[in-house]
Design a protein around this motif. Structure first.
Motif, PDB file in Angstrom:
ATOM      1  N   ASP A  18       0.807  -1.213   0.000  1.00  0.00           N
ATOM      2  CA  ASP A  18       0.000   0.000   0.000  1.00  0.00           C
ATOM      3  C   ASP A  18       0.837   1.258   0.000  1.00  0.00           C
ATOM      4  OD1 ASP A  18      -2.390  -1.089  -0.240  1.00  0.00           O
ATOM      5  OD2 ASP A  18      -2.985  -0.947   1.873  1.00  0.00           O
ATOM      6  N   ARG A  19       2.001   1.178   0.557  1.00  0.00           N
ATOM      7  CA  ARG A  19       2.784   2.411   0.649  1.00  0.00           C
ATOM      8  C   ARG A  19       3.248   2.892  -0.715  1.00  0.00           C
ATOM      9  NH1 ARG A  19       8.338  -0.360   2.426  1.00  0.00           N
ATOM     10  NH2 ARG A  19       7.591  -2.487   2.256  1.00  0.00           N
ATOM     11  N   PHE A  20       3.161   2.012  -1.729  1.00  0.00           N
ATOM     12  CA  PHE A  20       3.528   2.475  -3.067  1.00  0.00           C
ATOM     13  C   PHE A  20       2.382   3.161  -3.777  1.00  0.00           C
ATOM     14  CE2 PHE A  20       6.361  -1.159  -2.253  1.00  0.00           C
ATOM     15  CZ  PHE A  20       7.545  -0.443  -2.170  1.00  0.00           C
TER      16      PHE A  20
END
Lengths: 457, 588
Positions: free
Chosen positions: B584-586
């Motif tokens: 998700d952090r991407f």
């Protein structure tokens, strides 16, 4: 009616049948008027609205048929009529001054000139009758103010002014105080004069321009308004030494007139074909802009009721405006009438007098279709009823079309059309400019604000 | 006051009659007192007056007038609500917004004026001289059992003379018509007999036989002219019986109606045509093919001048001269319609049919109100000014009262005539019902049928010839144009609130093109060096671009908005789910 009381017969029934006594409904002798019993029950009067509409339509048509406003032409001047004055006490007297310095006194009922005097050399610029009605003042191009007796000189006497004041500059306008022996003139400055003195008791200047018209307020009698040629209208208080305030417009105003009933309103006739009604207390924007003329407006006068005013224009027409309407209700013109220079509304609210370039004074009816003379009560009732009906149905398309229809000379008609096109083009352009520029940079300026430059206090 | 009367009594030949009747505001005790006083101190008038004033002042705070007496009825007389209601034209309008000062002022003023007019009219109504007639039986006696002879005997001679029979057995059956003032009667026998007479004085104006069958007769606007629908054509005669016109455009006419305020004669023919003749200019205004067969049932709505036609399939149709189709079609009966009548206010329509039913409709809402079953069925119907309904069944004439408000069980009156009834008409402003039948004509007394107070400027039974002439001129001047006939006669005084779109649509239809439509851009060709196809194309594209700019801008904005919303929702969802993967952090 008596014979129709309930009867009691052998049947013990009660019966009453309608039985009218003809004597109650038919006149007794031929000398009486016919009896007309009325019953206002709406059920007996069907089609109320369509019938009233038909009556209104007929009344409107008849009004147009009977609209014959021109009454008389007073000829005798040997040059254009430059100014006129109403007599303050006598309805039938009119004074007029022409461009060759001649003053004529007219009897309006007989439609003839009763007195002629050579008042000035050059133009008679202004004229006013004193409030008592015994004398009148004239100013002329020969830098003099003259006071004349109202009565004609006796046999063998020479026509001489009561009083002559020699001024320093040319005077262009004149007005007299309502109650006191004080009058005001305008020229290069506005001067207040005492009748007993030969020099002004007060002089107002604001800038270095000339003034074209000065008028006393009819209610607040110490107030004055004047039009200056630097496009401004200036208000003064006679008791103060400096003017009160002024408003500067886009173009010059020619004359000014106070509303006699609501004396905080005044209307000025402007060079830009419009008339502007101002509230004396708020000069920053006019109350109403009256448009319709197609050339410069030269003179204006209010009706004594204060509900309407009449304006004279360089476009050879006279127009009558309701006080609170932006457009005229009536336009008068004739083939022979040239530029109308001065205009007056008679004190009985029935006639309009116009003086024009081609040396004639014309008398018009204030209401074109009005019947002159004494009306019988039935006639008056009918007139009032028709008036109310026309008012009620005035917005119906057919009635509006008929009541608004006026014949105009071709020149004026085409010029009005041209002006309309120009105005529309200007409006369209403004809209386009607004559309294509940053929002807020081209503000919407209302018609009332368009013609004002600034207000100075 | 009392003392004056006492003294007057002594030497007056008129006795007690002169004594003023007691009024309810006068206290009887006080009266006695003052009488006593008057005997004691007859000479001391001033003092008594003062006393009286004091008394009155104590009792009621009435306004004092110069004479010292207080006004027993201070203020204007009270007006009953229903009388005010009678003269009400419309509901009070809401005052416009405060910002629209001028309009608000005008509306407020007109409101005040109309209220005053309503009050004045209601006050005037109190002073009307005549009262309507009535008939009341004994306790256990039905009014319908009272015979005409009894009524004629009970009332005064002039009224009694209004009940009469004309024995005309030779040329019957008869149709009839009363003139608008109710003074003149027109009779038309089926076999050609036409007569007109002043029926109250029984003076015959003219009588003739047209030697042709007569279908219907009708007075025109005044008693000087009448129309007769004969076998083939429509004829117009004057009151002396001279034939004025034979109108060949109107053939096979079966019944006629005259619209007095429009000066229109509406005719219904056997060929199914409804025609309108303007009698003031003699022109045919409209000819409508109703496509409904033989038209022999017809009546007019006096409130809005709409013509009602009854058909053999049980429908009643409403017509105006401005429209080729019927305004309204109502299915009223299961059999054919035999007769139709509409009341004076245009509220109720009464129909009778072959199914032997008598039905009452609210014609404003097109709603049935009452339905009655008549064993014999009604062949002719007529409504009076006051709302009495007369129905003819065979040779019996029945009169009903209040057929619309309550379910009536018994007739108000009944009368048997000598032949089958052919025509039925209430006489305006009289308590008289005219019946034309196979054996002549009968004039019946129907107490309570007529309007007691006529309006002298509208229809005056006592008018002189001079008054009639004046009325005729005025009526012709305010003739209503046939274009103004519509279901709602007051439509002219309503604000036309058609929407801009509607108005624009009508304008486009009238003009045949859209005046506001944008002109199609046609690039001028034949310009030096500028008419190359590439340039033309570019120019076109440029203009198209100008036009499309706004659209593109808005569509892009919309797209952005939608995207934003979607993103927002996704984010919300994530927040709710609370699950975060490592990847998700991407995400942006």
């Amino acid at each position: 009616a008596n014979s129709s009381r309930p009867f009691l017969s052998s049947h013990q029934m009660k019966v009453k049948v309608l039985s009218r006594n003809p004597d109650d409904y038919v006149r007794e002798t031929k000398l009486d008027i016919q009896r007309v019993p009325r019953n206002y029950d709406p059920a007996l009067h069907p089609f109320e609205v369509p019938r009233e509409y038909t009556r209104a339509l007929n009344a409107t048509k008849l009004e147009r048929v009977f609209a014959k406003p021109f009454l008389a032409s007073l000829d005798g001047h040997r040059d254009g009529v430059n100014c006129m004055a109403k007599h303050t006490k006598s309805l039938s007297t009119l004074l007029s001054g022409s461009c060759d310095g001649e003053v004529k006194v007219w009897n309006l009922t007989k439609r003839e000139c009763v007195r002629t005097l050579q008042a000035h050399e050059g133009f008679v610029r202004g004229m006013v009758v004193r409030f008592c009605g015994n004398s009148f003042f004239t100013v002329g191009d020969d830098k003099t103010i003259k006071q004349w007796k109202m009565e004609a000189p006796g046999y063998g006497e020479e026509e001489e002014p009561l009083n002559t004041i020699l001024g320093k500059t040319v005077f262009t306008g004149l007005d007299h105080h309502q109650k006191e022996g004080v009058f005001a003139t305008c020229g290069q400055q506005v001067d207040i004069w005492d009748e007993q003195r030969s020099s002004p008791i007060r002089s107002f200047t604001w800038g270095v321009d000339s003034f074209s018209s000065v008028r006393f307020n009819p209610v607040e009698t110490e107030l004055l308004a004047s039009c200056a040629s630097d496009r401004s209208i200036v208000l003064y208080d006679m008791r103060e030494s400096t003017p009160l305030k002024k408003v500067i417009m886009n173009l010059r105003s020619n004359t000014i007139c106070w509303n006699p009933m609501e004396a905080y309103y005044f209307t000025c006739s402007n060079e830009d074909y419009n008339l502007y009604t101002y509230d004396m207390r708020h000069l920053d924007r006019p109350v109403i802009v009256h448009m319709d003329h197609v050339s410069a407006v030269l003179d204006i006068d209010y009706s004594p009721t204060g509900k309407e005013f009449v304006s004279a224009s360089f476009d050879k027409t006279i127009r009558i405006f309701p006080r609170d309407s932006g457009h005229s209700r009536e336009v008068y013109h004739t083939k022979r009438m040239q530029h109308v220079i001065c205009i007056k509304w008679s004190a009985d609210n029935k006639y309009i007098l116009s003086g024009s370039d081609e040396m004639n004074i014309r008398m018009w009816k204030a209401n074109a279709a009005e019947k002159l003379g004494v009306l019988s009560p039935r006639e008056r009732e009918a007139v009032n009823y028709n008036q109310k009906l026309k008012e009620k149905f005035q917005h119906h398309p057919q009635i509006r079309r008929i009541s608004r229809h006026r014949h105009l000379p071709k020149a004026i008609y085409s010029q009005a059309k041209e002006l309309r096109v120009m105005k529309e083009a200007r409006r369209r352009k403004e809209i386009n400019v607004r559309k294509h520029s940053k929002p807020g940079t081209v503000p919407v300026v209302s018609e009332k604000e368009k013609h004002i430059v600034t207000v100075v206090k | 006051m009392a003392s004056a009367v006492e003294t007057a009594v002594k030497d007056s030949h008129v006795e007690k009659k002169k004594k003023p009747s007691a009024r309810y505001w006068q206290d009887s005790k006080e009266k006695g007192k003052t009488e006593n006083k008057s005997q004691n101190e007859a000479e001391n008038g001033n003092k008594r007056k003062a006393n009286k004033r004091k008394l009155k002042g104590d009792q009621r705070g009435g306004k004092m007038v110069l004479s010292g007496k207080s006004d027993p009825f201070p203020g204007p007389a009270p007006l009953p609500e229903e009388r005010l209601q009678k003269f009400k034209r419309r509901e009070k309008s809401k005052l416009p917004n405060r910002k629209r000062r001028k309009l608000r002022d005008v509306v407020a003023r007109s409101e005040v004026v109309s209220e005053m007019a309503q009050k004045r009219a209601a006050q005037f109504d109190l002073l009307l001289p005549e009262e309507a007639g009535f008939l009341e039986g004994d306790e256990d006696e039905d009014t319908c059992m009272i015979s005409q002879e009894d009524i004629a005997e009970a009332v005064d001679i002039t009224s009694g003379a209004k009940y009469f029979n004309l024995n005309l057995s030779q040329f019957g059956p008869y149709r009839l018509d009363y003139s608008r003032t109710g003074r003149h009667l027109l009779l038309g026998g089926r076999r050609g007999h036409v007569a007109c007479l002043d029926w109250q004085s029984k003076q015959l104006m003219c009588e003739m036989n047209v030697m042709e069958s007569v279908n219907d007769v009708k007075w025109l606007h005044s008693e000087s002219m009448y129309a007769v629908a004969q076998k083939k054509w429509l004829y117009i005669y004057d009151s002396k019986g001279i034939e004025l016109h034979c109108i060949r455009k109107f053939n096979d006419v079966l019944c006629m109606q005259f619209l007095p305020y429009h000066f229109l004669l509406a005719t219904a023919s056997a060929t199914g045509f409804l025609q309108y003749l303007d009698v003031s200019v003699g022109k045919e205004i409209a000819a409508i093919c109703t496509k409904a067969g033989r038209l022999d049932v017809m009546c007019q709505n006096p409130h809005n001048a709409i013509i009602h036609l009854g058909h053999s399939n049980g429908t009643v149709t409403l017509w105006s001269p401005n429209q080729k189709e019927a305004l309204v079609k109502m299915l009223c009966h299961q059999g054919g319609v035999r007769s139709v009548a509409v009341d004076k206010t245009g509220t109720y329509m009464v129909t009778s049919g072959m199914d032997k039913k008598l039905k009452v409709y609210d014609i404003r809402a097109f709603k049935p109100l009452q339905s009655y079953f008549l064993p014999a069925g009604a062949s002719c119907l007529s409504l009076s000014h006051k709302g009495l309904l007369s129905a003819a069944t065979g040779d019996i004439v029945q009169v009903y009262k209040d057929v619309w408000s309550t379910a009536v069980t018994k007739p108000y009156m009944a009368h048997r005539v000598r032949g089958t009834v052919w025509g039925l008409h209430f006489c305006p402003f009289e308590d008289v019902l005219g019946v034309g039948h196979g054996d002549g004509f009968t004039s019946m007394l129907v107490p309570g049928a007529g309007e007691p107070n006529f309006d002298g400027l509208d229809a005056n039974p006592y008018r002189s010839s001079k008054q009639r002439q004046e009325w005729e001129v005025k009526a012709l001047l305010e003739k209503i144009q046939p274009e103004l006939i519509s279901l709602d006669p007051d439509q002219l005084c309503h604000v036309d609130q058609a929407s801009y779109e509607q108005k624009h649509k009508e304008r486009v239809q009238a003009l045949g093109f859209d005046p506001l439509a944008k002109e199609k851009f046609i690039p001028k060709l034949k310009k030096k060096g500028r008419s190359s196809s590439g340039n033309v194309e570019r120019r076109k594209r440029q203009v198209a671009h100008e036009d499309q700019r706004d659209m593109i801008r808005t569509s892009v904005e919309d797209k952005m908005k939608i995207e934003k919303e979607i993103k927002k929702q996704e984010r919300k969802k994530e927040a709710l789910s609370g699950l975060r993967s490592a990847l998700d952090r991407f995400k942006k």
